[in-house]
Design a protein around this motif. Structure first.
Motif, PDB file in Angstrom:
ATOM      1  N   ILE A 125       0.857  -1.185   0.000  1.00  0.00           N
ATOM      2  CA  ILE A 125       0.000   0.000   0.000  1.00  0.00           C
ATOM      3  C   ILE A 125       0.887   1.226   0.000  1.00  0.00           C
ATOM      4  CG2 ILE A 125      -1.757   1.299   1.289  1.00  0.00           C
ATOM      5  CD1 ILE A 125      -2.765  -1.388   2.361  1.00  0.00           C
ATOM      6  N   ILE A 126       0.548   2.180  -0.842  1.00  0.00           N
ATOM      7  CA  ILE A 126       1.348   3.396  -1.012  1.00  0.00           C
ATOM      8  C   ILE A 126       0.482   4.616  -0.722  1.00  0.00           C
ATOM      9  CG2 ILE A 126       2.626   4.825  -2.680  1.00  0.00           C
ATOM     10  CD1 ILE A 126       3.306   2.210  -4.170  1.00  0.00           C
ATOM     11  N   ALA A 127       1.059   5.596  -0.071  1.00  0.00           N
ATOM     12  CA  ALA A 127       0.385   6.884   0.120  1.00  0.00           C
ATOM     13  C   ALA A 127       1.270   7.986  -0.439  1.00  0.00           C
ATOM     14  CB  ALA A 127       0.077   7.136   1.585  1.00  0.00           C
ATOM     15  N   LYS A 128       0.705   8.775  -1.310  1.00  0.00           N
ATOM     16  CA  LYS A 128       1.393   9.938  -1.859  1.00  0.00           C
ATOM     17  C   LYS A 128       0.751  11.183  -1.272  1.00  0.00           C
ATOM     18  CE  LYS A 128       1.965  12.438  -6.236  1.00  0.00           C
ATOM     19  NZ  LYS A 128       1.619  12.444  -7.682  1.00  0.00           N
ATOM     20  N   ILE A 129       1.581  12.102  -0.808  1.00  0.00           N
ATOM     21  CA  ILE A 129       1.055  13.358  -0.263  1.00  0.00           C
ATOM     22  C   ILE A 129       1.651  14.537  -1.024  1.00  0.00           C
ATOM     23  CG2 ILE A 129       1.247  14.945   1.693  1.00  0.00           C
ATOM     24  CD1 ILE A 129       0.335  12.942   3.519  1.00  0.00           C
ATOM     25  N   GLU A 130       0.764  15.439  -1.363  1.00  0.00           N
ATOM     26  CA  GLU A 130       1.182  16.707  -1.965  1.00  0.00           C
ATOM     27  C   GLU A 130       0.642  17.846  -1.110  1.00  0.00           C
ATOM     28  OE1 GLU A 130       0.924  19.241  -6.168  1.00  0.00           O
ATOM     29  OE2 GLU A 130      -0.241  17.394  -5.915  1.00  0.00           O
ATOM     30  N   LEU A 131       1.533  18.724  -0.667  1.00  0.00           N
ATOM     31  CA  LEU A 131       1.116  19.914   0.077  1.00  0.00           C
ATOM     32  C   LEU A 131       0.922  21.070  -0.889  1.00  0.00           C
ATOM     33  CD1 LEU A 131       3.317  19.974   3.318  1.00  0.00           C
ATOM     34  CD2 LEU A 131       0.905  19.346   3.107  1.00  0.00           C
ATOM     35  N   VAL A 132      -0.266  21.655  -0.846  1.00  0.00           N
ATOM     36  CA  VAL A 132      -0.569  22.802  -1.707  1.00  0.00           C
ATOM     37  C   VAL A 132      -1.070  23.941  -0.829  1.00  0.00           C
ATOM     38  CG1 VAL A 132      -1.115  21.322  -3.686  1.00  0.00           C
ATOM     39  CG2 VAL A 132      -2.951  22.045  -2.125  1.00  0.00           C
ATOM     40  N   ASP A 133      -1.172  25.125  -1.407  1.00  0.00           N
ATOM     41  CA  ASP A 133      -1.729  26.244  -0.654  1.00  0.00           C
ATOM     42  C   ASP A 133      -3.145  25.902  -0.202  1.00  0.00           C
ATOM     43  OD1 ASP A 133       0.576  27.709  -0.969  1.00  0.00           O
ATOM     44  OD2 ASP A 133      -0.135  28.739  -2.769  1.00  0.00           O
ATOM     45  N   PHE A 134      -3.512  26.390   0.971  1.00  0.00           N
ATOM     46  CA  PHE A 134      -4.784  26.015   1.574  1.00  0.00           C
ATOM     47  C   PHE A 134      -5.955  26.284   0.638  1.00  0.00           C
ATOM     48  CE2 PHE A 134      -8.593  26.879   4.113  1.00  0.00           C
ATOM     49  CZ  PHE A 134      -8.688  25.687   4.813  1.00  0.00           C
ATOM     50  N   THR A 135      -6.805  25.250   0.525  1.00  0.00           N
ATOM     51  CA  THR A 135      -8.026  25.379  -0.274  1.00  0.00           C
ATOM     52  C   THR A 135      -9.220  25.297   0.670  1.00  0.00           C
ATOM     53  OG1 THR A 135      -8.006  22.997  -0.690  1.00  0.00           O
ATOM     54  CG2 THR A 135      -6.930  24.391  -2.331  1.00  0.00           C
ATOM     55  N   GLN A 136     -10.279  24.681   0.254  1.00  0.00           N
ATOM     56  CA  GLN A 136     -11.485  24.625   1.090  1.00  0.00           C
ATOM     57  C   GLN A 136     -11.336  23.653   2.259  1.00  0.00           C
ATOM     58  OE1 GLN A 136     -15.006  23.804  -1.161  1.00  0.00           O
ATOM     59  NE2 GLN A 136     -16.380  23.955   0.586  1.00  0.00           N
ATOM     60  N   ASN A 137     -10.581  22.565   2.055  1.00  0.00           N
ATOM     61  CA  ASN A 137     -10.420  21.540   3.081  1.00  0.00           C
ATOM     62  C   ASN A 137      -8.955  21.364   3.462  1.00  0.00           C
ATOM     63  OD1 ASN A 137     -13.250  20.651   3.125  1.00  0.00           O
ATOM     64  ND2 ASN A 137     -12.825  19.932   1.051  1.00  0.00           N
ATOM     65  N   LYS A 138      -8.737  21.034   4.711  1.00  0.00           N
ATOM     66  CA  LYS A 138      -7.375  20.818   5.202  1.00  0.00           C
ATOM     67  C   LYS A 138      -6.763  19.553   4.611  1.00  0.00           C
ATOM     68  CE  LYS A 138      -4.229  22.192   8.286  1.00  0.00           C
ATOM     69  NZ  LYS A 138      -3.617  23.530   8.253  1.00  0.00           N
ATOM     70  N   ILE A 139      -7.597  18.536   4.419  1.00  0.00           N
ATOM     71  CA  ILE A 139      -7.137  17.254   3.890  1.00  0.00           C
ATOM     72  C   ILE A 139      -8.101  16.791   2.800  1.00  0.00           C
ATOM     73  CG2 ILE A 139      -6.671  14.819   4.428  1.00  0.00           C
ATOM     74  CD1 ILE A 139      -6.104  15.717   7.320  1.00  0.00           C
ATOM     75  N   VAL A 140      -7.547  16.383   1.670  1.00  0.00           N
ATOM     76  CA  VAL A 140      -8.323  15.825   0.558  1.00  0.00           C
ATOM     77  C   VAL A 140      -7.814  14.400   0.326  1.00  0.00           C
ATOM     78  CG1 VAL A 140      -8.922  16.007  -1.872  1.00  0.00           C
ATOM     79  CG2 VAL A 140      -8.648  18.088  -0.494  1.00  0.00           C
ATOM     80  N   ILE A 141      -8.718  13.435   0.349  1.00  0.00           N
ATOM     81  CA  ILE A 141      -8.329  12.029   0.203  1.00  0.00           C
ATOM     82  C   ILE A 141      -8.816  11.501  -1.139  1.00  0.00           C
ATOM     83  CG2 ILE A 141      -8.551   9.710   1.175  1.00  0.00           C
ATOM     84  CD1 ILE A 141      -9.026  11.055   3.898  1.00  0.00           C
ATOM     85  N   LYS A 142      -7.904  10.886  -1.872  1.00  0.00           N
ATOM     86  CA  LYS A 142      -8.221  10.343  -3.189  1.00  0.00           C
ATOM     87  C   LYS A 142      -7.749   8.898  -3.292  1.00  0.00           C
ATOM     88  CE  LYS A 142      -7.696  14.764  -5.654  1.00  0.00           C
ATOM     89  NZ  LYS A 142      -7.009  15.438  -6.801  1.00  0.00           N
ATOM     90  N   GLY A 143      -8.330   8.176  -4.241  1.00  0.00           N
ATOM     91  CA  GLY A 143      -7.880   6.834  -4.542  1.00  0.00           C
ATOM     92  C   GLY A 143      -7.119   6.830  -5.851  1.00  0.00           C
ATOM     93  N   GLY A 144      -5.992   6.151  -5.861  1.00  0.00           N
ATOM     94  CA  GLY A 144      -5.198   6.033  -7.077  1.00  0.00           C
ATOM     95  C   GLY A 144      -5.286   4.625  -7.636  1.00  0.00           C
TER      96      GLY A 144
END
Length: 358
Positions: free
Chosen positions: A80-99
């Protein structure tokens, strides 16, 4: 990239995904990561991280494997792999996606909305709870979970029947992997009922497992949407069906499994109870078999052998009709449901004729 090996109590796929997300975030901040402590709903669980890599100033990936434990779980040893990208703050603090390798929900009735990645609510909550305090106030973390072998493994799970396509689900309710022989497995198979209920599918066919499903499709030319697999937990599934207002359906399968229900055995696992011979003899005698036939049945090793004996005595149809009636009566008495019982042999040939075509 760093690589490490170890053995810990096996976490769920959801806990591993969370651990990898923590490791990726810490890697962005140039922290060395070998073991990550994950806060789960029940405890704090250490998870060994196999590899980490910083891809850029704001992107990192980490991976870990689901460690073997005492269970024939198809996700054991999966990466299992998790990729994280930090971007300038948007509407949510954390966005979770499936790859890649994480399934996508395509049918109603599950805990996840149609079109979303099959990452269940508790794993999502664990990711939020463990990452939130680590993310800078002016940043949003985009978390993408990937399972490289997920699409291949998914074919061995219930996902295709549930309308989850393209990969496995990221699961877990406690954070610790438990034997599929109990609650975890029941939670998995009962989702079939939720999907069927949400789609208002009628004339369902309950079968013990994959063989029953294949024979049902062959005999009745129905879609898999109409078929519910019970595994060994027949009583549990019938009870859950009743709770959802599903109280009229067909129970179809090999006589070697279904005959146990005629004796009031609603968990059909061999190690739990096996009275096939005794039940067959009882119904044979009720249908006119003498002591010589009963003795031949008693000395038989398989249900198929017993059927051959009954065929030679021209008793097979009568006995199978009697068994089917007993199954109907047992289920009506215990669950207040109306079932249409169809018994078949290994080739899918009908053994009783007191049923309605589904």
């Amino acid at each position: 990239m760093t690589n490490n090996k170890s053995n810990f109590t096996s976490p769920t796929t959801g806990t591993i995904a969370t651990a990898c997300a923590i490791a990726s975030l810490k890697t962005i901040f140039n922290k060395n990561v070998d073991v990550v402590d994950v806060k789960t709903p029940k405890t704090i669980l250490p998870v060994k991280i196999d590899s980490t890599e910083k891809l850029s100033e704001n992107i990192a990936i980490s991976s870990a494997h689901k460690r073997p434990y005492n269970d024939p779980d198809v996700t054991v040893d999966v990466e299992i792999i998790a990729k994280i990208e930090l971007v300038d703050f948007t509407q949510n603090k954390i966005v979770i996606k499936g790859g890649k390798g994480v399934g996508v929900v395509t049918k109603p009735g599950l805990q996840i909305e149609i079109g979303d990645a099959a990452i269940n609510p508790i794993p999502r909550q664990m990711i939020h709870n463990n990452l939130e305090s680590l993310i800078p106030n002016d940043k949003t973390a985009i978390v993408t979970i990937l399972v490289p072998e997920g699409e291949k493994i998914a074919n061995k799970t219930m996902n295709p029947k549930l309308g989850i396509v393209g990969g496995i689900s990221i699961l877990g309710t406690t954070g610790v992997a438990r034997s599929m022989s109990s609650k975890a497995y029941k939670d998995s198979i009962v989702k079939q009922l939720d999907v069927a209920s949400a789609q208002n599918i009628k004339n369902l066919i309950f079968v013990p497992g994959n063989i029953g499903e294949k024979l049902a499709i062959k005999n009745f030319n129905v879609s898999t949407d109409k078929i519910i697999q019970t595994g060994n937990f027949v009583g549990f599934m019938f009870d859950e069906a009743k709770k959802r207002g599903i109280d009229k359906f067909t129970f179809f399968g090999h006589i070697g499994k279904l005959i146990k229900v005629a004796g009031g055995i609603f968990n059909t696992k061999h190690a739990i109870a096996d009275a096939r011979r005794e039940i067959m003899i009882t119904h044979a005698v009720l249908c006119g078999a003498d002591s010589k036939i009963a003795k031949k049945l008693y000395d038989s090793k398989t249900t198929e052998d017993m059927l051959n004996i009954l065929n030679k005595e021209d008793l097979s149809l009568k006995v199978c009709n009697s068994i089917a009636t007993a199954i109907v009566n047992r289920c009506k008495l215990k669950f207040a449901i109306e079932i249409n019982v169809i018994l078949v042999d290994m080739e899918g040939n009908f053994l009783n004729n007191n049923f309605i075509q589904p």
